[in-house]
Design an enzyme around this catalytic site. Structure first.
Site, PDB file in Angstrom:
ATOM      1  N   ARG A  18       0.833  -1.218   0.000  1.00 29.47           N
ATOM      2  CA  ARG A  18       0.000   0.000   0.000  1.00 29.47           C
ATOM      3  C   ARG A  18       0.860   1.258   0.000  1.00 29.47           C
ATOM      4  NH1 ARG A  18      -3.632  -0.469   5.023  1.00 29.47           N
ATOM      5  NH2 ARG A  18      -1.676  -1.310   5.778  1.00 29.47           N
ATOM      6  N   ASN A  36      -6.361  -2.571   2.429  1.00 27.74           N
ATOM      7  CA  ASN A  36      -6.337  -4.018   2.605  1.00 27.74           C
ATOM      8  C   ASN A  36      -7.760  -4.535   2.747  1.00 27.74           C
ATOM      9  OD1 ASN A  36      -3.549  -4.227   2.578  1.00 27.74           O
ATOM     10  ND2 ASN A  36      -3.344  -4.308   4.797  1.00 27.74           N
TER      11      ASN A  36
END
Length: 91
Positions: A18, A36
Site C-alpha cells: 500500500r 487491505n
C-alpha cells in the site's frame, strides 16, 4: 479523466504494497485510495489522465513493492462519480 478499480491478489499485505502504491500514485499524479481487504487482497481506486493511469496500472501489475508478489489484478473502469484530490491509504 478516468477512474478504475483494481482488486489485487497475491502476497500483497504486510509487505509495503500500500505504501509503495501510494508513492507511485503520487509520482504519476494519480488520485484515489488503496486499502487491505479481509480476504488478503488489496483494493485500489485510481483516478487520473489516461496515460499516467496506464503507467500506474502497469506498475501495479508488475508488483510495486520488492517484497510483494502480484498474482492477479481484476480491473474495472467505473464512472467518475467522485473526484479525489489526493491518493491515500485507507486503514
Amino acid at each position: 479523466m478516468k477512474t478504475v478499480t483494481m482488486r489485487v491478489t497475491g502476497l500483497v499485505q504486510g509487505v509495503g504494497f500500500r505504501w509503495t502504491t501510494q508513492m507511485i500514485a503520487q509520482e504519476l499524479g494519480i488520485t484515489g485510495t488503496v486499502k487491505n481487504n479481509p480476504d488478503g487482497s488489496v483494493s485500489i481506486v485510481a483516478q487520473g489522465d489516461e496515460l499516467p493511469l496506464e503507467h500506474f496500472i502497469k506498475k501495479i501489475k508488475a508488483s510495486p513493492s520488492v517484497a510483494a508478489h502480484v498474482d492477479h489484478v481484476d480491473l474495472k473502469i467505473i464512472p467518475n462519480t467522485e473526484k479525489f484530490t489526493r491518493f491515500s491509504v485507507v486503514y
